[in-house]
Design an enzyme around this catalytic site. Structure first.
Site, PDB file in Angstrom:
ATOM      1  N   ALA A  96       0.858  -1.191   0.000  1.00 25.50           N
ATOM      2  CA  ALA A  96       0.000   0.000   0.000  1.00 25.50           C
ATOM      3  C   ALA A  96       0.890   1.235   0.000  1.00 25.50           C
ATOM      4  O   ALA A  96       1.881   1.289   0.733  1.00 25.50           O
ATOM      5  CB  ALA A  96      -0.924   0.013   1.215  1.00 25.50           C
ATOM      6  N   SER A  97       0.529   2.201  -0.819  1.00 21.55           N
ATOM      7  CA  SER A  97       1.265   3.469  -0.792  1.00 21.55           C
ATOM      8  C   SER A  97       0.975   4.217   0.497  1.00 21.55           C
ATOM      9  O   SER A  97       1.740   5.095   0.899  1.00 21.55           O
ATOM     10  CB  SER A  97       0.898   4.325  -2.006  1.00 21.55           C
ATOM     11  OG  SER A  97      -0.488   4.608  -2.018  1.00 21.55           O
ATOM     12  N   HIS A 131       4.952  16.908   2.703  1.00 15.22           N
ATOM     13  CA  HIS A 131       5.496  15.960   3.679  1.00 15.22           C
ATOM     14  C   HIS A 131       6.682  16.581   4.410  1.00 15.22           C
ATOM     15  O   HIS A 131       7.209  17.617   4.013  1.00 15.22           O
ATOM     16  CB  HIS A 131       5.941  14.660   2.998  1.00 15.22           C
ATOM     17  CG  HIS A 131       4.805  13.735   2.686  1.00 15.22           C
ATOM     18  ND1 HIS A 131       4.087  13.815   1.522  1.00 15.22           N
ATOM     19  CD2 HIS A 131       4.263  12.705   3.391  1.00 15.22           C
ATOM     20  CE1 HIS A 131       3.152  12.877   1.523  1.00 15.22           C
ATOM     21  NE2 HIS A 131       3.239  12.189   2.648  1.00 15.22           N
ATOM     22  N   HIS A 132       7.122  15.873   5.442  1.00 13.69           N
ATOM     23  CA  HIS A 132       8.286  16.284   6.229  1.00 13.69           C
ATOM     24  C   HIS A 132       9.554  16.256   5.370  1.00 13.69           C
ATOM     25  O   HIS A 132       9.624  15.587   4.339  1.00 13.69           O
ATOM     26  CB  HIS A 132       8.455  15.362   7.442  1.00 13.69           C
ATOM     27  CG  HIS A 132       8.415  13.904   7.079  1.00 13.69           C
ATOM     28  ND1 HIS A 132       9.530  13.213   6.652  1.00 13.69           N
ATOM     29  CD2 HIS A 132       7.386  13.018   7.063  1.00 13.69           C
ATOM     30  CE1 HIS A 132       9.206  11.962   6.405  1.00 13.69           C
ATOM     31  NE2 HIS A 132       7.905  11.818   6.642  1.00 13.69           N
ATOM     32  N   LYS A 135      11.439  12.933   4.097  1.00 11.66           N
ATOM     33  CA  LYS A 135      10.886  12.027   3.084  1.00 11.66           C
ATOM     34  C   LYS A 135      11.779  12.022   1.857  1.00 11.66           C
ATOM     35  O   LYS A 135      12.075  13.065   1.281  1.00 11.66           O
ATOM     36  CB  LYS A 135       9.458  12.421   2.705  1.00 11.66           C
ATOM     37  CG  LYS A 135       8.796  11.419   1.772  1.00 11.66           C
ATOM     38  CD  LYS A 135       7.300  11.642   1.675  1.00 11.66           C
ATOM     39  CE  LYS A 135       6.660  10.640   0.723  1.00 11.66           C
ATOM     40  NZ  LYS A 135       6.854   9.245   1.161  1.00 11.66           N
ATOM     41  N   THR A 142       1.507   8.067  -2.205  1.00 12.39           N
ATOM     42  CA  THR A 142       0.073   8.369  -2.085  1.00 12.39           C
ATOM     43  C   THR A 142      -0.383   9.290  -3.211  1.00 12.39           C
ATOM     44  O   THR A 142      -1.445   9.081  -3.807  1.00 12.39           O
ATOM     45  CB  THR A 142      -0.222   9.009  -0.716  1.00 12.39           C
ATOM     46  OG1 THR A 142       0.186   8.108   0.314  1.00 12.39           O
ATOM     47  CG2 THR A 142      -1.694   9.339  -0.567  1.00 12.39           C
TER      48      THR A 142
END
Length: 233
Positions: A96-97, A131-132, A135, A142
């Site tokens: 899963a992403s 995102h942080h 990453k 996603t």
């Protein structure tokens, strides 16, 4: 349940905390490639490693007959190969992403909205993900999943990071300190804008979903997704 954590960064440590709270035992904490014989200690493996280690970790689980779920992104050019190895080894695999229950509900919302808007060509769509700064990949897995869902349900032919053509979806990736993950889909026409957005408040949702998926896949055989885990669709 005895769990092997393949990848012991911030996500791995959050998964460990939730797994222990739910009565499970962590028997392996790996920061690199795992040895197949070590995997025999585990009932299930959870892979949140790095792109360069993911394929070897995942296929090692197949060969050791250990069900594995993976949330590592950036290695998916080898996903098809991993699926074939899983089938040949009669293994168990769920990629899963994003394991967040909220995000997987958001995926369904995104798919349905794309179908609804598709006949109305005046709307142009784009995706923004934040995102942080730790990453490693951009865009996020996603965001790619969201784009692929829209492509499957519209006239769009592909996606591009930052600069997109007329038949492509533009994805903007931003990196900001301490942002767990925010994804926004925007449809803009000359007269209005329609937006859907998912904002994660912490890593807890991702980690909880991963542990739930690991609990679900134990003792099962085959290739699965979070839709199977959540009985969606």
């Amino acid at each position: 349940m005895k769990i092997a954590l393949l990848g012991y960064g911030k996500m791995g440590k959050t998964i460990e905390k939730i797994a222990i709270e739910r009565g499970h035992e962590i028997v392996i904490r790996s920061t690199g490639n795992i040895k197949e014989q070590d995997l025999l200690l585990a009932d299930v493996a959870i892979d949140f490693s790095v792109p360069t280690a993911a394929f070897e970790n995942i296929t090692g689980c197949f060969k050791s007959k250990v069900p594995v779920i993976s949330g590592t992104t950036g290695w998916l050019e080898d996903y098809g190969k991993a699926v074939e190895i899983c089938k040949s080894e009669d293994g168990s695999f769920l990629y899963a992403s994003n394991f967040s229950i909220g995000v997987n509900l958001f995926f369904e919302l995104n798919r349905n909205l794309a179908k609804l808007i598709s006949p109305f060509r005046e709307y142009e769509v784009d995706i923004e993900e934040i995102h942080h700064t730790q990453k490693l990949d951009a865009p996020s897995g996603t965001a790619i999943t969201l784009a692929e869902q829209i492509i499957d349900n519209s006239s769009k032919k592909g996606w591009q990071l930052d600069n997109a053509g007329e038949d492509e979806i533009k994805i903007t990736a931003k990196r900001i300190e301490d942002v767990p993950g925010t994804h926004t889909i925007s449809y803009r026409s000359p007269v209005d804008t329609i937006e859907i957005k998912h904002t994660a408040h912490s890593r807890q949702g991702f980690a909880l979903g991963a542990v739930i998926a690991a609990e679900w896949i134990k003792d099962k055989k085959g290739i699965f997704t979070m839709k199977d885990v959540l009985s969606i669709g």
